[in-house]
Design an enzyme around this catalytic site. Structure first.
Site, PDB file in Angstrom:
ATOM      1  N   THR A 232       7.331   0.752   4.098  1.00  0.00           N
ATOM      2  CA  THR A 232       7.931   1.960   3.513  1.00  0.00           C
ATOM      3  C   THR A 232       7.008   2.887   2.978  1.00  0.00           C
ATOM      4  OG1 THR A 232       8.378   0.731   1.324  1.00  0.00           O
ATOM      5  CG2 THR A 232      10.384   0.799   2.873  1.00  0.00           C
TER       6      THR A 232
ATOM      7  N   HIS B  12      -1.014  -2.374   2.618  1.00  0.00           N
ATOM      8  CA  HIS B  12      -0.960  -3.043   1.521  1.00  0.00           C
ATOM      9  C   HIS B  12      -0.389  -4.560   1.914  1.00  0.00           C
ATOM     10  CE1 HIS B  12       2.901  -1.055   2.258  1.00  0.00           C
ATOM     11  NE2 HIS B  12       3.381  -2.210   1.547  1.00  0.00           N
TER      12      HIS B  12
ATOM     13  N   HIS C  11       1.492  -7.741  -0.025  1.00  0.00           N
ATOM     14  CA  HIS C  11       2.406  -8.066  -1.146  1.00  0.00           C
ATOM     15  C   HIS C  11       1.678  -9.726  -1.309  1.00  0.00           C
ATOM     16  CE1 HIS C  11       5.617  -5.382  -0.302  1.00  0.00           C
ATOM     17  NE2 HIS C  11       5.054  -5.244   0.826  1.00  0.00           N
TER      18      HIS C  11
HETATM   19  P1  AMP Z   1       6.461  -1.941   2.065  1.00  0.00           P
HETATM   20  O1  AMP Z   1       8.127  -2.011   2.051  1.00  0.00           O
HETATM   21  O2  AMP Z   1       6.014  -3.300   2.620  1.00  0.00           O
HETATM   22  O3  AMP Z   1       5.826  -0.521   2.432  1.00  0.00           O
HETATM   23  O4  AMP Z   1       6.095  -2.195   0.469  1.00  0.00           O
HETATM   24  C1  AMP Z   1       6.209  -1.227  -0.523  1.00  0.00           C
HETATM   25  C2  AMP Z   1       6.144  -1.547  -1.818  1.00  0.00           C
HETATM   26  O5  AMP Z   1       5.818  -0.616  -2.625  1.00  0.00           O
HETATM   27  C3  AMP Z   1       7.617  -2.031  -2.128  1.00  0.00           C
HETATM   28  O6  AMP Z   1       7.655  -3.391  -2.529  1.00  0.00           O
HETATM   29  C4  AMP Z   1       7.839  -1.111  -3.409  1.00  0.00           C
HETATM   30  O7  AMP Z   1       8.715  -1.696  -4.484  1.00  0.00           O
HETATM   31  C5  AMP Z   1       6.554  -0.808  -3.843  1.00  0.00           C
HETATM   32  N1  AMP Z   1       6.292   0.290  -4.553  1.00  0.00           N
HETATM   33  C6  AMP Z   1       6.838   1.820  -4.219  1.00  0.00           C
HETATM   34  N2  AMP Z   1       6.450   2.530  -5.115  1.00  0.00           N
HETATM   35  C7  AMP Z   1       5.730   1.934  -6.153  1.00  0.00           C
HETATM   36  C8  AMP Z   1       4.750   2.252  -7.348  1.00  0.00           C
HETATM   37  N3  AMP Z   1       4.845   3.475  -7.946  1.00  0.00           N
HETATM   38  N4  AMP Z   1       4.279   1.594  -8.131  1.00  0.00           N
HETATM   39  C9  AMP Z   1       4.474   0.146  -7.362  1.00  0.00           C
HETATM   40  N5  AMP Z   1       5.015  -0.153  -6.541  1.00  0.00           N
HETATM   41  C10 AMP Z   1       5.469   0.341  -5.533  1.00  0.00           C
END
Ligand code: AMP
Ligand code: ZN
Length: 113
Positions: free
Chosen positions: A94, A99, A101
Site C-alpha cells: 500500500t 519497507h 515489516h
Molecule cells: P504495506 O501494506 O506492506 O505497504 O505496508 C504499509 C504499512 O505502512 C502498513 O502496515 C501501514 O499501517 C503503515 N503505515 C501507513 N502510514 C503510516 C504512518 N504514517 N506511520 C507509520 N506507519 C504507517
C-alpha cells in the site's frame, strides 16, 4: 515525490523512531498487526523489492543487520519473529517505498501480513 515514507524520512510527517542512521530509518507501524510491529526502510527511495538491483542492494544487507539489532532490543529474537516485504498489487503493498515489516511479540498466524 509524493511518497509517504520519503516524507517521514524528511520529517514532514511524524513517526515514532526506533532506529536511524545515514542509510536506514525504522519506526513503529501506525496500525500494528502484532504486539511488536516495526517498519524498516532505506532512506533512498526504492519502490519495492522488485526494484532491487546490483547498484542499490548493499542497503538491503544493512537493513537485515538493523532488523537483527531491533529484534534483540525489542526482546523478540529468542521466541522469533517474522520479516515481510509486500511488493506490488498482488503482494498487497500500500506504500510504494520499499519497507520491511518486523512482526513479533506473539505466536503469529500463518496469514498475518
Ligand atoms: P504495506 O501494506 O506492506 O505497504 O505496508 C504499509 C504499512 O505502512 C502498513 O502496515 C501501514 O499501517 C503503515 N503505515 C501507513 N502510514 C503510516 C504512518 N504514517 N506511520 C507509520 N506507519 C504507517
Ligand atoms: Zn519514498
Amino acid at each position: 515525490m509524493n511518497c509517504l515514507f520519503c516524507k517521514i524520512i524528511a520529517g514532514e510527517i511524524p513517526s515514532t523512531k526506533v532506529y536511524e542512521d545515514d542509510r536506514v530509518l525504522a519506526f513503529l507501524d501506525i496500525s500494528p498487526a502484532a504486539p511488536v510491529h516495526v517498519l524498516v526502510i532505506p532512506k533512498e527511495h526504492i519502490t519495492s523489492a522488485a526494484d532491487i538491483t546490483a547498484e542499490n542492494s548493499s542497503v538491503i544487507a544493512h537493513i537485515f543487520e538493523v532488523i537483527a539489532k531491533i529484534a534483540k532490543e525489542k526482546g523478540i529474537d529468542g521466541d522469533g519473529f517474522r520479516v515481510v516485504s509486500n511488493a506490488g498489487e498482488h503482494g498487497g503493498q500500500t506504500v510504494h517505498h520499499l519497507h520491511f515489516h518486523i512482526l513479533g511479540g506473539e505466536k503469529l498466524s500463518l496469514r498475518i501480513c
